[in-house]
Motif scaffolding. Structure first.
Motif, short mmCIF file in Angstrom:
data_model
loop_
_atom_site.label_atom_id
_atom_site.label_comp_id
_atom_site.label_asym_id
_atom_site.label_seq_id
_atom_site.Cartn_x
_atom_site.Cartn_y
_atom_site.Cartn_z
N MET A 1 0.80 -1.20 0.00
CA MET A 1 0.00 0.00 0.00
C MET A 1 0.85 1.27 0.00
N PRO A 2 1.99 1.35 0.72
CA PRO A 2 2.79 2.57 0.71
C PRO A 2 3.34 2.89 -0.68
N VAL A 3 3.63 1.90 -1.49
CA VAL A 3 4.15 2.16 -2.84
C VAL A 3 3.07 2.85 -3.67
N PHE A 4 1.83 2.40 -3.53
CA PHE A 4 0.72 3.02 -4.24
C PHE A 4 0.57 4.48 -3.84
N VAL A 5 0.67 4.74 -2.55
CA VAL A 5 0.56 6.11 -2.05
C VAL A 5 1.72 6.95 -2.58
N LEU A 6 2.92 6.38 -2.59
CA LEU A 6 4.08 7.10 -3.10
C LEU A 6 3.90 7.43 -4.59
N LEU A 7 3.41 6.49 -5.37
CA LEU A 7 3.17 6.76 -6.79
C LEU A 7 2.09 7.82 -6.99
N LEU A 8 1.07 7.78 -6.17
CA LEU A 8 0.00 8.76 -6.26
C LEU A 8 0.52 10.17 -5.93
N VAL A 9 1.29 10.27 -4.87
CA VAL A 9 1.88 11.56 -4.49
C VAL A 9 2.84 12.04 -5.58
N MET A 10 3.60 11.10 -6.15
CA MET A 10 4.55 11.46 -7.22
C MET A 10 3.80 12.00 -8.44
N MET A 11 2.70 11.33 -8.81
CA MET A 11 1.92 11.79 -9.96
C MET A 11 1.33 13.17 -9.71
N LEU A 12 0.79 13.38 -8.51
CA LEU A 12 0.21 14.68 -8.19
C LEU A 12 1.28 15.78 -8.19
N ALA A 13 2.46 15.47 -7.66
CA ALA A 13 3.56 16.45 -7.67
C ALA A 13 3.98 16.76 -9.09
N GLU A 14 4.08 15.73 -9.94
CA GLU A 14 4.45 15.95 -11.34
C GLU A 14 3.44 16.87 -12.04
N ILE A 15 2.16 16.59 -11.84
CA ILE A 15 1.12 17.40 -12.48
C ILE A 15 1.19 18.85 -11.98
N ALA A 16 1.37 19.01 -10.67
CA ALA A 16 1.44 20.37 -10.11
C ALA A 16 2.63 21.14 -10.66
N VAL A 17 3.78 20.48 -10.76
CA VAL A 17 4.97 21.15 -11.27
C VAL A 17 4.80 21.48 -12.75
N ILE A 18 4.25 20.55 -13.53
CA ILE A 18 4.05 20.81 -14.96
C ILE A 18 3.09 21.98 -15.16
N VAL A 19 2.01 22.02 -14.39
CA VAL A 19 1.06 23.13 -14.50
C VAL A 19 1.71 24.45 -14.10
N ALA A 20 2.49 24.44 -13.01
CA ALA A 20 3.15 25.66 -12.56
C ALA A 20 4.15 26.15 -13.59
N VAL A 21 4.95 25.24 -14.14
CA VAL A 21 5.94 25.64 -15.15
C VAL A 21 5.22 26.10 -16.41
N GLY A 22 4.14 25.41 -16.78
CA GLY A 22 3.37 25.80 -17.96
C GLY A 22 2.78 27.20 -17.83
#
Length: 148
Positions: A1-22
């Protein structure tokens, strides 16, 4: 379960950074930057992967401990996965793992942790090797019918 949470947090961070840079530099430039960082990452991955493989072969040939090179190979593999994961955060992490000085820091931590987790007790099982008797040779007796 922690790996799933880590991947979810990673995806959300990626989206947030891409939107901010965009929003800061524009969508087209952001896509171009994502592609450029990935291309640089793949180039570094090929170079560092080849170096790591050569160092591993050298260590084995010279009968040195290949553990550092094995961990480097693992870290280069993790960096390969991060380069393939789209986004800036994963690309920066991959580039840090591909950069030899930062990879050396991570390697030392991995080796130290593996040393701590290694079992201290050694179990020796007393046994005996039994070789089976060789089978009897197979003899094929045949006659040709066209000759007397």
């Amino acid at each position: 379960m922690p790996v799933f949470v880590l991947l979810l947090v990673m995806m959300l961070a990626e989206i947030a950074v891409i939107v901010a840079v965009g929003q800061a530099i524009g969508a087209l430039v952001t896509v171009g930057l994502l592609v450029a960082v990935s291309v640089v990452g793949v180039a570094m991955l090929r170079r560092q992967g080849t170096r790591t493989l050569a160092a591993f072969g050298d260590a084995v040939r010279n009968r040195r401990d290949p553990q550092p090179q094995m961990v480097d190979g693992m870290l280069v593999g993790v960096a390969a996965g991060l380069v393939l994961f789209p986004g800036f955060v994963s690309d920066v992490l991959a580039l840090l793992l591909l950069f030899p000085p930062t990879r050396a820091v991570v390697r030392r931590r991995v080796l130290r942790r593996a040393e701590q987790r290694r079992p201290t007790q050694v179990f020796v099982v007393d046994s005996e090797v039994v070789h089976p008797e060789p089978p009897e040779p197979i003899v094929i007796d045949s006659t040709r019918e066209d000759r007397p």
